[in-house]
Design an enzyme around this catalytic site. Structure first.
Site, PDB file in Angstrom:
ATOM      1  N   GLY A  33      -7.114  62.758  53.863  1.00  0.00           N
ATOM      2  CA  GLY A  33      -6.819  64.194  53.861  1.00  0.00           C
ATOM      3  C   GLY A  33      -8.021  64.988  53.355  1.00  0.00           C
ATOM      4  N   HIS A  34      -8.558  64.541  52.215  1.00  0.00           N
ATOM      5  CA  HIS A  34      -9.752  65.211  51.683  1.00  0.00           C
ATOM      6  C   HIS A  34     -10.914  65.130  52.692  1.00  0.00           C
ATOM      7  CE1 HIS A  34      -7.825  63.802  47.734  1.00  0.00           C
ATOM      8  NE2 HIS A  34      -7.840  65.107  47.616  1.00  0.00           N
ATOM      9  N   GLN A  61      -4.696  72.469  34.555  1.00  0.00           N
ATOM     10  CA  GLN A  61      -3.603  72.658  35.513  1.00  0.00           C
ATOM     11  C   GLN A  61      -2.510  71.610  35.340  1.00  0.00           C
ATOM     12  OE1 GLN A  61      -6.392  72.204  38.938  1.00  0.00           O
ATOM     13  NE2 GLN A  61      -4.711  71.090  39.892  1.00  0.00           N
ATOM     14  N   LYS A 149      -1.209  71.246  52.720  1.00  0.00           N
ATOM     15  CA  LYS A 149      -0.217  70.470  51.988  1.00  0.00           C
ATOM     16  C   LYS A 149       0.170  71.194  50.697  1.00  0.00           C
ATOM     17  CE  LYS A 149       0.438  66.542  49.280  1.00  0.00           C
ATOM     18  NZ  LYS A 149      -0.284  66.662  48.045  1.00  0.00           N
ATOM     19  N   SER A 186      -3.186  61.744  46.516  1.00  0.00           N
ATOM     20  CA  SER A 186      -3.786  60.819  45.538  1.00  0.00           C
ATOM     21  C   SER A 186      -2.699  60.151  44.705  1.00  0.00           C
ATOM     22  CB  SER A 186      -4.736  61.571  44.617  1.00  0.00           C
ATOM     23  OG  SER A 186      -5.686  62.281  45.362  1.00  0.00           O
TER      24      SER A 186
HETATM   25  P1  AMP Z   1      -6.409  67.499  45.310  1.00  0.00           P
HETATM   26  O1  AMP Z   1      -7.565  66.579  45.094  1.00  0.00           O
HETATM   27  O2  AMP Z   1      -5.115  66.800  45.489  1.00  0.00           O
HETATM   28  O3  AMP Z   1      -6.378  68.641  44.340  1.00  0.00           O
HETATM   29  O4  AMP Z   1      -6.666  68.177  46.722  1.00  0.00           O
HETATM   30  C1  AMP Z   1      -7.886  68.786  47.041  1.00  0.00           C
HETATM   31  C2  AMP Z   1      -7.739  69.516  48.357  1.00  0.00           C
HETATM   32  O5  AMP Z   1      -7.336  68.598  49.368  1.00  0.00           O
HETATM   33  C3  AMP Z   1      -6.636  70.591  48.297  1.00  0.00           C
HETATM   34  O6  AMP Z   1      -7.074  71.722  49.040  1.00  0.00           O
HETATM   35  C4  AMP Z   1      -5.468  69.918  48.974  1.00  0.00           C
HETATM   36  O7  AMP Z   1      -4.585  70.829  49.590  1.00  0.00           O
HETATM   37  C5  AMP Z   1      -6.177  69.061  50.009  1.00  0.00           C
HETATM   38  N1  AMP Z   1      -5.321  67.937  50.415  1.00  0.00           N
HETATM   39  C6  AMP Z   1      -4.712  67.035  49.625  1.00  0.00           C
HETATM   40  N2  AMP Z   1      -3.967  66.177  50.366  1.00  0.00           N
HETATM   41  C7  AMP Z   1      -4.115  66.571  51.657  1.00  0.00           C
HETATM   42  C8  AMP Z   1      -3.582  66.115  52.912  1.00  0.00           C
HETATM   43  N3  AMP Z   1      -2.756  65.067  52.984  1.00  0.00           N
HETATM   44  N4  AMP Z   1      -3.958  66.751  54.029  1.00  0.00           N
HETATM   45  C9  AMP Z   1      -4.797  67.821  53.980  1.00  0.00           C
HETATM   46  N5  AMP Z   1      -5.324  68.306  52.840  1.00  0.00           N
HETATM   47  C10 AMP Z   1      -4.990  67.694  51.699  1.00  0.00           C
END
Ligand code: AMP
Length: 280
Positions: A33-34, A61, A149, A186
């Site tokens: 996703g990232h 957060q 997401k 994650s």
């Molecule tokens: P995080 O590391 O979980 O804070 O996510 C960092 C970025 O990745 C944020 O903008 C999330 O929305 C995006 N993100 C996390 N999981 C996904 C996913 N499965 N598909 C698309 N974007 C994602």
């Protein structure tokens, strides 16, 4: 690929980066996703511009009983993935680098943050807004990419960028999913095999609710009740919230009006997962 661990170095670099600068903020523990966000960033930065990815597990957060200390940290693997994705710069500060011990300034979005994840996680979105505002000021992007997401986060950050006149274009990217529909996260690695199988109920419920709306269900309470019942059929699922709301205001109305956002947060054991579906 250059790795900046200090704010000072990152600020020095960002002053001289070829534009457009495209930022992808993350908390690391990178998954596909990232990487989809990084790929999109590369498209926006083009041949001459720069892609910056931040890896920072932001303590402000997380609530006091949340999983900050348990949150996965996979710095070396993340760097390897980002190198392969031809990312230009990684900004990976530690909390002491990002926050003064006597800090007393925060950014609060006070409308959209009241509901959904904001209601269950007090202070969460203020932590998010503050760190993203700092990341914008430190890396000075022209464009920042966020995943759909975290739909509420995206809506709040758009509002913050608008209200505070950040000269940053916010771009979103659709949710990347496993084959069985589970949104990549994650936190999925914390699920037991049984919980992992059970977790597919979130997306299948969102899809079925979409069908019901398209087939003419128009009472919000009926749709929400049905989604709650559907998720509760899975005995490992413990619902935090289930909503059908306006995607701009995040407020419900008695009758479903398009566009509508279906969103849920559900615990499997101690792991809290979120997902959503936007119907337009
Ligand atoms: P995080 O590391 O979980 O804070 O996510 C960092 C970025 O990745 C944020 O903008 C999330 O929305 C995006 N993100 C996390 N999981 C996904 C996913 N499965 N598909 C698309 N974007 C994602």
């Amino acid at each position: 690929m250059q790795i900046a661990k200090s704010v000072r170095l990152m600020q020095r670099l960002s002053g001289a980066l070829p534009r457009p600068v495209v930022l992808v903020p993350t908390m690391g523990a990178l998954h596909a996703g990232h990487l989809a966000l990084v790929k999109k960033a590369k498209r926006f930065s083009g041949r001459v511009g720069s892609t910056v990815v931040s890896l920072f597990v932001n303590p402000t957060q997380f609530g006091p009983v949340e999983d900050f200390h348990k949150y996965p940290r996979t710095f070396q693997a993340d760097c390897e993935l980002l190198r392969n994705a031809r990312c230009g710069i990684v900004f990976a500060p530690n909390p002491e680098e990002m926050y003064f011990s006597d800090k007393s300034t925060t950014v609060v979005e006070s409308e959209l943050s009241r509901v959904m994840c904001g209601a269950s996680r007090p202070g969460h979105f203020s932590g998010v807004c503050t760190v993203v505002a700092k990341l914008f000021l430190i890396t000075r992007p022209n464009i920042a990419i966020f995943g759909e997401k975290d739909f509420q986060q995206l809506a709040i950050l758009r509002r913050m960028a608008r209200d505070l006149n950040f000269p940053v274009r916010i771009v979103s990217h659709p949710t990347v999913r496993e084959k069985d529909g589970l949104a990549l996260s994650s936190r999925n690695r914390f699920l037991t095999n049984k919980e992992r199988r059970a977790a597919t109920v979130i997306f299948s419920t969102l899809l079925e609710a979409e069908q019901k709306i398209r087939n003419g269900w128009h009472l919000t309470s009926r749709v929400e009740d049905w989604m709650r019942a559907s998720i509760s059929e899975e005995e490992l699922a413990k619902i935090d919230y289930v909503v059908a709301v306006d995607p701009v205001t995040l407020q419900p109305s008695d009758r479903i009006r398009m566009p509508v956002l279906l969103a849920a947060a559900v615990f499997f054991g101690s792991t809290r997962l979120i997902d959503n579906r936007l119907l337009e």
